[in-house]
Design a protein around this motif. Structure first.
Motif, mmCIF file in Angstrom:
data_model
loop_
_atom_site.group_PDB
_atom_site.id
_atom_site.type_symbol
_atom_site.label_atom_id
_atom_site.label_comp_id
_atom_site.label_asym_id
_atom_site.label_seq_id
_atom_site.Cartn_x
_atom_site.Cartn_y
_atom_site.Cartn_z
ATOM 1 N N LEU A 32 0.854 -1.187 0.000
ATOM 2 C CA LEU A 32 0.000 0.000 0.000
ATOM 3 C C LEU A 32 0.889 1.236 0.000
ATOM 4 O O LEU A 32 1.977 1.220 0.580
ATOM 5 C CB LEU A 32 -0.855 0.098 1.266
ATOM 6 C CG LEU A 32 -1.752 -1.019 1.713
ATOM 7 C CD1 LEU A 32 -1.031 -1.918 2.687
ATOM 8 C CD2 LEU A 32 -2.974 -0.434 2.372
ATOM 9 N N ILE A 40 -4.903 6.595 1.228
ATOM 10 C CA ILE A 40 -4.220 5.492 0.556
ATOM 11 C C ILE A 40 -4.217 5.782 -0.938
ATOM 12 O O ILE A 40 -5.275 5.819 -1.563
ATOM 13 C CB ILE A 40 -4.921 4.147 0.851
ATOM 14 C CG1 ILE A 40 -4.806 3.833 2.348
ATOM 15 C CG2 ILE A 40 -4.291 3.015 0.031
ATOM 16 C CD1 ILE A 40 -5.570 2.601 2.781
ATOM 17 N N MET A 43 -3.292 0.507 -3.437
ATOM 18 C CA MET A 43 -3.064 -0.781 -2.769
ATOM 19 C C MET A 43 -3.211 -1.866 -3.835
ATOM 20 O O MET A 43 -4.078 -1.775 -4.712
ATOM 21 C CB MET A 43 -4.025 -0.992 -1.598
ATOM 22 C CG MET A 43 -5.499 -1.145 -1.917
ATOM 23 S SD MET A 43 -6.426 -1.776 -0.497
ATOM 24 C CE MET A 43 -6.644 -0.297 0.481
ATOM 25 N N ALA A 47 -3.257 -6.672 -1.128
ATOM 26 C CA ALA A 47 -3.593 -5.825 0.024
ATOM 27 C C ALA A 47 -5.106 -5.762 0.183
ATOM 28 O O ALA A 47 -5.635 -5.899 1.285
ATOM 29 C CB ALA A 47 -3.008 -4.434 -0.174
ATOM 30 N N THR A 48 -5.806 -5.577 -0.933
ATOM 31 C CA THR A 48 -7.263 -5.488 -0.877
ATOM 32 C C THR A 48 -7.846 -6.745 -0.237
ATOM 33 O O THR A 48 -8.645 -6.675 0.696
ATOM 34 C CB THR A 48 -7.831 -5.330 -2.306
ATOM 35 O OG1 THR A 48 -7.150 -4.243 -2.931
ATOM 36 C CG2 THR A 48 -9.306 -5.047 -2.278
ATOM 37 N N GLY A 63 -5.320 5.259 5.678
ATOM 38 C CA GLY A 63 -4.176 4.373 5.904
ATOM 39 C C GLY A 63 -3.757 4.273 7.347
ATOM 40 O O GLY A 63 -3.466 3.190 7.851
ATOM 41 N N SER B 97 -8.867 -4.416 -7.065
ATOM 42 C CA SER B 97 -7.938 -3.295 -6.975
ATOM 43 C C SER B 97 -7.744 -2.773 -8.380
ATOM 44 O O SER B 97 -6.812 -3.136 -9.070
ATOM 45 C CB SER B 97 -6.596 -3.762 -6.430
ATOM 46 O OG SER B 97 -6.591 -3.615 -5.057
ATOM 47 N N ARG B 101 -6.591 0.746 -6.892
ATOM 48 C CA ARG B 101 -7.523 1.349 -5.937
ATOM 49 C C ARG B 101 -8.660 0.376 -5.711
ATOM 50 O O ARG B 101 -9.235 -0.138 -6.669
ATOM 51 C CB ARG B 101 -8.073 2.665 -6.491
ATOM 52 C CG ARG B 101 -7.091 3.794 -6.316
ATOM 53 C CD ARG B 101 -7.640 5.107 -6.789
ATOM 54 N NE ARG B 101 -6.564 6.084 -6.774
ATOM 55 C CZ ARG B 101 -5.627 6.189 -7.710
ATOM 56 N NH1 ARG B 101 -5.642 5.390 -8.762
ATOM 57 N NH2 ARG B 101 -4.677 7.092 -7.619
#
Lengths: 427, 128
Positions: A32, A40, A43, A47-48, A63, B97, B101
Motif C-alpha cells: 500500500l 491510501i 493498494m 492488500a485489498t 491508511g 484493486s 484502488r
C-alpha cells in the motif's frame, strides 16, 4: 527532439507503466502507498484481499486508521516518521484477528519513500507460522517420547560419522553425557567387530542398514545393541547425515550367551560336557595338525565310585567329584582341555605332549589324588583314580585316541586301579 | 453507426448469448467480460474490462486468469467455484484493486456443460 521521438518516449513510458501495473497485480505480498494525510494512494490486489479478510473495509480511505487497527503503536511510529527517509519498520511481527475471529500472523514493513509518502508492506505469515508451530509441537512430542522410552537410543551422525546430536535416553543407557560424545566419531565407542563405515555407506546407498554389536559405556561394561542406520536425505536426494536408532539388547545377549554356554557345560563342575568337548576338539585338532605338535588323550575314572556313593550318599559322591576336579585343574595347563564325559569319567586333552610326556603329567594328578584328603561332613573320604593315556596320530578324529585311552584305562582297572597305563604304540 | 446493447447484466440467458458473441460484440457490452477456457486460460477480454484493469487484451489472452492475471481471485469465492462447478450462475460482491484502488464490483460467474467457454462478467457500477 522531434515530435515523433517524444511520442515514442511517451509510448515507452506507457508500456512501462502497464508493466509496473501488471507487476503489482501479481505481487505476492500486500503493498500500500499511504500519503502523510493518511490517504491510501494505491493498494495492490493482495492488500485489498488481505484487508478485506481482516474486516478492515471501512478503513480503505484511511491508511493510518487501518494500521492503527492492526497495531496502534506501530501506526504511531509510521505516522511520525515523515522527516527521515528509508525503512522505518522492518518485518515487525503482529498477531491480529480476521473479521471471523481467526488468528492471523502478519509481518509489517513500513518505508518512508518521500517526506509525503510511505509504503506499507504486509506479509501474511499465518500458514508459515502455523506450520512451524506444528513442526515444533511434533518435534517436542517426539523428543518427549524419545526421552521417556528406556532402552532405545537415538543419535544423529554427520556425513563423517561424527555424533551430531544425542538424546536423553542415550545418556541413560550408555552413561555418556552429550558434551562428552557430541563431535566425536561414533566408531570410538562401537566395537571394532562392527564395520560402521560399511553400514553408513550401505545406508547412503540403499536408505538404511542394521547391525548388532557392542557399544562402550562411559561407566559400566559394554552394552549390546541392535541398531538401525537410516540415511538423512534432503529434498534433492542428497545424503546429509545419518540417524541411528539403537535398542539395548544386553539382557537378551547375556541370556543367549548363558544358554549357549550351559549347553556345552556340566552344571556342577563347570567343565565342558561332551558337546563342549567336541567344540574344543574341532578347534584344537586342526591347530595341532597345522603346527605338527603331538596331542595326547587321557581318560580318567574314579576308582570304586559306586562304593563311595553307597557309603556316603550322592551328595558325598558329588563332593568327591568336585575335590577331584579342583585337584586336577590345579595340575593342568591353560592349553589343556578337561571335560566331564560321564558320571565319574573325565577326559583330558594334553596339547604338545606325546604319550610318555602325557603319562608323566597325569601321574602327577594320580599321585596328588592319592595323597590328598577329601573331607565330607568332617570325615576324610579317601579315593583314587585310574588313568589311561593314548597319543593321537595326526589327522585322527578324537574318537580314535579316546577309544585307545579307554582301552588303556580298562587295563589300569584290571591291573589293580590307582595307576596310569599308556596304550601300546601299535594298538 | 447504431450500437445496440444486446444484453443486460442480469439477463437470465446471459451465458447462451455470451457464448455466441464474437470479440466485437463483447466489446460493445456495458460491463466487463472475461471469457476463459475451463482451465482458466483467457480466450477473450472485452474493451470495458481492459479499460478498467488497465491491461490490453494482448497482455491477458492466453494466460491463466486466476494465477497469471488476477491472483486476487484465486480463492474459494471465485476461482475454486469457476474451476469446479459444472453448472454455475452466481453473483458475488467483490472488491477489485482497479489500477491499485479498491473498487467494489459485482461478479457474475457463468459456466455450463453446454458451453465450451466460461465467463466472468464484471459490473463496474457497484452492487447490482
Amino acid at each position: 527532439m522531434s515530435l515523433m521521438q517524444i511520442e515514442m518516449v511517451d509510448e515507452v513510458d506507457a508500456e512501462e507503466q502497464v508493466d509496473l501495473l501488471q507487476t503489482m497485480y501479481l505481487f505476492p505480498v500486500a503493498v500500500l502507498q499511504v500519503k502523510a494525510s493518511g490517504q491510501i494512494s494505491f493498494m495492490n490486489p493482495q492488500a485489498t484481499q488481505l484487508l478485506l479478510s481482516l474486516g478492515l473495509r471501512a478503513h480503505f480511505g484511511d491508511g493510518w486508521g487501518l494500521l492503527t487497527q492492526i497495531d496502534a503503536e506501530l501506526a504511531d511510529r509510521a505516522r511520525a516518521g515523515g522527516a527521515q527517509l528509508g525503512t522505518l519498520i522492518k518485518q515487525h511481527r503482529v498477531q491480529t484477528r480476521t473479521g471471523r475471529g481467526d488468528v492471523r500472523h502478519l509481518a509489517l514493513t513500513v518505508a518512508q519513500v518521500t517526506t509525503k509518502t510511505s509504503m506499507v508492506v504486509i506479509e501474511d505469515l499465518t500458514r508459515v507460522i502455523e506450520q512451524e508451530r506444528e513442526l515444533h509441537r511434533q518435534r517436542a512430542q517426539f523428543l518427549a517420547v524419545l526421552g521417556a522410552i528406556k532402552g532405545y537410543c537415538v543419535c544423529d551422525l554427520d556425513l563423517e560419522g561424527r555424533v551430531a546430536s544425542w538424546n536423553q535416553s542415550v545418556g541413560r543407557t550408555l552413561g555418556w553425557d552429550a558434551p562428552a560424545i557430541v563431535g566425536r566419531p561414533l566408531a570410538d565407542i562401537v566395537a571394532a567387530s562392527v564395520d560402521l563405515p560399511r553400514h553408513l555407506a550401505d545406508a547412503a546407498r540403499t536408505g538404511w542398514s542394521s547391525f548388532y554389536g557392542e557399544v562402550t559405556c562411559a561407566v559400566d561394561g559394554p552394552v549390546w545393541v541392535e541398531a538401525i542406520v537410516t540415511a538423512l536425505v534432503d529434498d534433492g536426494g542428497v545424503c546429509g547425515g545419518y540417524c541411528i536408532v539403537a535398542r539395548d539388547v544386553s539382557e537378551r545377549h547375556a541370556q543367549h550367551a548363558q544358554l549357549v554356554a550351559s549347553a556345552q557345560q556340566d552344571p556342577m563342575t563347570q567343565l565342558a560336557n561332551r558337546r563342549g568337548l567336541a567344540l574344543h576338539a574341532a578347534a584344537l585338532l586342526p591347530a595341532v595338525d597345522r603346527e605338527r605338535v603331538p596331542l595326547s588323550v587321557a581318560a580318567f575314572d574314579i576308582d570304586h565310585f559306586k562304593r563311595v556313593n553307597d557309603s556316603i550318599g550322592h551328595a558325598g559322591g558329588d563332593a568327591v567329584l568336585m575335590h577331584f576336579v579342583e585337584l586336577t585343574r590345579a595340575q593342568v595347563r591353560d592349553v589343556d582341555v578337561l571335560a566331564r564325559v560321564g558320571g565319574e569319567e573325565f577326559l583330558l586333552l594334553l596339547r604338545g605332549l606325546d604319550c610318555a610326556g602325557a603319562a608323566r603329567a597325569v601321574e602327577r594328578i594320580r599321585a596328588a589324588v592319592e595323597v590328598s584328603v577329601c573331607l565330607w561332613q568332617g570325615q576324610p573320604v579317601p579315593f583314587t583314580v585310574s588313568i589311561g593315556v593314548a597319543e593321537r596320530r595326526a589327522g585322527e578324529a578324537l574318537e580314535m585316541p579316546w577309544e585307545r585311552a579307554d582301552q588303556a584305562l580298562y587295563e589300569a582297572k584290571h591291573g589293580g586301579r590307582n595307576r596310569v597305563v599308556c596304550a601300546a604304540p601299535g594298538a | 453507426m447504431l450500437t445496440t446493447v444486446l444484453l443486460d447484466f442480469n439477463a437470465t440467458d446471459a451465458l447462451q448469448h455470451l457464448d455466441h458473441m464474437n470479440a466485437e460484440e463483447l466489446d460493445a457490452l456495458p460491463f466487463g467480460v472475461v471469457a476463459m477456457a475451463k482451465d482458466g486460460v483467457v480466450v477473450a477480454y472485452n474493451q470495458l474490462e481492459s479499460a478498467y484493469a488497465g491491461l490490453s487484451p494482448e497482455r491477458v489472452i492466453g494466460r491463466n486468469f486466476f494465477t497469471e492475471v488476477a491472483p486476487c481471485t484465486n480463492n474459494f469465492l471465485v476461482a475454486d467455484r469457476m474451476r469446479s462447478a459444472l453448472e454455475l450462475d452466481e453473483c458475488v460482491s467483490y472488491v477489485f484493486s482497479v489500477r491499485l484502488r479498491p473498487t467494489e464490483v459485482t461478479l457474475r460467474l457463468l459456466r455450463s456443460e453446454a458451453c465450451e467457454r466460461m465467463f466472468m462478467v464484471v459490473s463496474w457500477d457497484g452492487p447490482q
